[in-house]
Design a protein around this motif. Structure first.
Motif, mmCIF file in Angstrom:
data_model
loop_
_atom_site.group_PDB
_atom_site.id
_atom_site.type_symbol
_atom_site.label_atom_id
_atom_site.label_comp_id
_atom_site.label_asym_id
_atom_site.label_seq_id
_atom_site.Cartn_x
_atom_site.Cartn_y
_atom_site.Cartn_z
ATOM 1 N N THR A 1 8.257 -15.725 -13.401
ATOM 2 C CA THR A 1 8.551 -15.926 -11.982
ATOM 3 C C THR A 1 10.049 -15.858 -11.713
ATOM 4 O O THR A 1 10.858 -15.779 -12.638
ATOM 5 N N VAL A 2 10.384 -15.890 -10.440
ATOM 6 C CA VAL A 2 11.777 -15.929 -10.006
ATOM 7 C C VAL A 2 12.089 -17.348 -9.536
ATOM 8 O O VAL A 2 11.432 -17.863 -8.619
ATOM 9 N N ASN A 3 13.053 -17.964 -10.177
ATOM 10 C CA ASN A 3 13.457 -19.308 -9.790
ATOM 11 C C ASN A 3 14.520 -19.235 -8.704
ATOM 12 O O ASN A 3 15.549 -18.575 -8.865
ATOM 13 N N ILE A 4 14.253 -19.883 -7.568
ATOM 14 C CA ILE A 4 15.239 -19.957 -6.487
ATOM 15 C C ILE A 4 15.511 -21.420 -6.184
ATOM 16 O O ILE A 4 14.610 -22.260 -6.248
ATOM 17 N N GLU A 5 16.741 -21.719 -5.865
ATOM 18 C CA GLU A 5 17.143 -23.108 -5.615
ATOM 19 C C GLU A 5 16.916 -23.447 -4.143
ATOM 20 O O GLU A 5 17.865 -23.550 -3.357
ATOM 21 N N SER A 6 15.651 -23.636 -3.771
ATOM 22 C CA SER A 6 15.325 -23.854 -2.363
ATOM 23 C C SER A 6 15.905 -25.166 -1.831
ATOM 24 O O SER A 6 16.436 -25.211 -0.718
ATOM 25 N N ARG A 7 15.829 -26.232 -2.612
ATOM 26 C CA ARG A 7 16.390 -27.501 -2.135
ATOM 27 C C ARG A 7 17.908 -27.413 -2.026
ATOM 28 O O ARG A 7 18.503 -27.935 -1.084
ATOM 29 N N ASP B 1 25.791 -16.620 -1.444
ATOM 30 C CA ASP B 1 24.743 -16.114 -2.328
ATOM 31 C C ASP B 1 24.517 -17.130 -3.446
ATOM 32 O O ASP B 1 25.372 -17.304 -4.326
ATOM 33 N N LEU B 2 23.364 -17.805 -3.405
ATOM 34 C CA LEU B 2 23.044 -18.804 -4.427
ATOM 35 C C LEU B 2 22.353 -18.186 -5.642
ATOM 36 O O LEU B 2 22.003 -18.893 -6.583
ATOM 37 N N ARG B 3 22.113 -16.883 -5.583
ATOM 38 C CA ARG B 3 21.551 -16.155 -6.703
ATOM 39 C C ARG B 3 20.117 -16.589 -7.026
ATOM 40 O O ARG B 3 19.534 -17.415 -6.362
ATOM 41 N N TYR B 4 19.592 -16.008 -8.069
ATOM 42 C CA TYR B 4 18.228 -16.297 -8.520
ATOM 43 C C TYR B 4 18.210 -16.129 -10.029
ATOM 44 O O TYR B 4 19.139 -15.581 -10.629
ATOM 45 N N GLU B 5 17.144 -16.584 -10.649
ATOM 46 C CA GLU B 5 17.002 -16.439 -12.095
ATOM 47 C C GLU B 5 15.571 -16.039 -12.403
ATOM 48 O O GLU B 5 14.625 -16.683 -11.940
ATOM 49 N N ILE B 6 15.404 -14.958 -13.163
ATOM 50 C CA ILE B 6 14.056 -14.549 -13.571
ATOM 51 C C ILE B 6 13.685 -15.285 -14.851
ATOM 52 O O ILE B 6 14.424 -15.244 -15.843
ATOM 53 N N LEU B 7 12.558 -15.974 -14.819
ATOM 54 C CA LEU B 7 12.061 -16.720 -15.977
ATOM 55 C C LEU B 7 10.920 -15.918 -16.605
ATOM 56 O O LEU B 7 9.790 -15.924 -16.121
ATOM 57 N N TRP B 8 11.247 -15.203 -17.670
ATOM 58 C CA TRP B 8 10.232 -14.381 -18.345
ATOM 59 C C TRP B 8 9.375 -15.282 -19.226
ATOM 60 O O TRP B 8 9.862 -15.907 -20.170
ATOM 61 N N ARG B 9 8.083 -15.333 -18.922
ATOM 62 C CA ARG B 9 7.163 -16.226 -19.629
ATOM 63 C C ARG B 9 5.971 -15.443 -20.211
ATOM 64 O O ARG B 9 6.016 -14.227 -20.323
ATOM 65 N N GLU B 10 4.925 -16.187 -20.526
ATOM 66 C CA GLU B 10 3.812 -15.607 -21.298
ATOM 67 C C GLU B 10 3.010 -14.537 -20.570
ATOM 68 O O GLU B 10 2.349 -13.708 -21.206
ATOM 69 N N THR B 11 3.034 -14.506 -19.227
ATOM 70 C CA THR B 11 2.223 -13.505 -18.507
ATOM 71 C C THR B 11 2.824 -12.107 -18.568
ATOM 72 O O THR B 11 2.213 -11.156 -18.078
ATOM 73 N N THR B 12 4.006 -11.985 -19.173
ATOM 74 C CA THR B 12 4.617 -10.657 -19.315
ATOM 75 C C THR B 12 5.085 -10.361 -20.731
ATOM 76 O O THR B 12 5.451 -9.231 -21.031
ATOM 77 N N SER B 13 5.118 -11.358 -21.575
ATOM 78 C CA SER B 13 5.701 -11.175 -22.918
ATOM 79 C C SER B 13 4.724 -10.483 -23.859
ATOM 80 O O SER B 13 3.542 -10.382 -23.580
#
Length: 345
Positions: A302-308, A333-345
């Motif tokens: 998923t893509v992690n966004i700092e919504s709070r 621009d608070l940027r984003y981070e892609i968290l590569w996990r088991e559904t794509t590895s």
């Protein structure tokens, strides 16, 4: 019980009670009563107790609309979200509130149902109340909404998207870039027939930008998406499952799905029902990094966004403007981070 005790005369109506009446009863000045409501931390304990007792006796509270006529502002900030059903928006409101409540500001919260016309009407209503600031989701608005906000001079913050010029200020990230990077990551992992399942694009520039990023990545890799490789559905896990089932019936070559967390979890559920292995048969990506995406055995990429954090930053921007400080940066621009996990590895 006597007739007299059963039917007591009601208290004087609030509209008939003036601030001077509360001040006289509490034995303080009207300015002290005013500060009691605006900045209670500046009032001593004894005076605060006396004013509180007088307020309880009279039922008096200041009329924010009336006070705004003289001050040309209220301690109100309006927040318009597309829906109250998505936790991302509640996190934004929570962050915003955590900053503003310490300065005695209150939030007016409304949802526009992803309708630009409804958003326009809500903004008209809030401007009548002379709100001190307005927080909007996304950068897609009617032209009249833009004209109303610019003409009013009301500090305005747009959140969750920052690819377009802001009305006033914007705090967010590039949904297009995040979607592009996700899709490219799937291509690099050997996927060639990638589908896209998202929320409805109407009134939602985040979805529109993500779809552009999806197509841009495919094009740069020399790939294309057939019309049957793209689907939209309302936010619900089961809707994601149904959208994928229909897509797979028409396009069984599909080997990956770009989506958001809610719909992506539905895709994952449907893959289990159809005995499709994740990620071997179908790789899945989400967007938003909701808590549920990380608690399953096969965790969702998923893509992690700092919504709070966006809500907190918006609150600080608005407070700075109330202090007559110029905006330091119109686009944060608070940027984003892609968290590569088991559904794509």
């Amino acid at each position: 019980m006597s007739q007299e005790s059963r039917y007591r005369r009601p208290k004087q109506r609030q509209a008939e009670v003036q601030m001077r009446d509360v001040a006289r009863m509490a034995g303080v000045s009207t300015q002290t009563v005013s500060r009691y409501f605006r900045k209670p931390e500046t009032i001593g304990t004894e005076n605060k107790e006396r004013i509180a007792k007088a307020v309880a006796e009279t039922g008096y509270f200041p009329n924010p609309a009336a006070s705004s006529l003289s001050a040309n502002r209220t301690n109100l900030v309006a927040v318009i979200v597309p829906t109250i059903d998505h936790s991302i928006f509640s996190e934004i409101v929570s962050g915003l509130s955590s900053v503003l409540e310490n300065e005695n500001y209150s939030l007016l919260i409304a949802d526009n149902g992803f309708s630009l016309e409804k958003e326009e009407k809500l903004i008209e209503r809030f401007l009548v109340y002379k709100v001190s600031g307005i927080v909007l989701i996304g950068q897609l608005h009617s032209e009249r909404t833009r004209d109303l906000l610019r003409a009013s001079g009301t500090p305005t913050v747009e959140l969750l998207e920052c690819d377009a010029p802001p009305i006033d200020m914007t705090i967010g990230f590039s949904n297009l870039s995040a979607s592009y990077e996700l899709t490219m990551g799937l291509i690099e992992r050997g996927k060639r027939n990638i589908g896209f399942i998202s929320a409805l694009p109407t009134g939602n520039d985040r979805v529109q930008q993500r779809l552009k990023g999806f197509h841009a990545a495919l094009k740069d890799a020399g790939l294309t998406a057939k019309p049957e490789h793209v689907a939209h559905a309302d936010f619900a896990i089961e809707n994601g499952a149904r959208a994928f089932e229909k897509m797979y019936e028409k396009a069984p070559e599909i080997d990956a799905i770009v989506s958001n967390d809610i719909l992506g979890l539905g895709v994952q559920l449907q893959c289990a029902r159809m005995n499709l292995a994740v990620p071997e048969d179908i790789a899945i990506t989400g967007f938003d990094n909701l808590e549920i995406s990380s608690i399953l055995e096969t965790r969702l990429t998923t893509v992690n966004i700092e919504s709070r954090a966006m809500g907190v930053a918006a609150g600080k921007q608005l407070l700075a403007r109330q202090g007559n400080k110029d905006r330091e940066e119109p686009c944060v621009d608070l940027r984003y981070e892609i968290l590569w996990r088991e559904t794509t590895s």
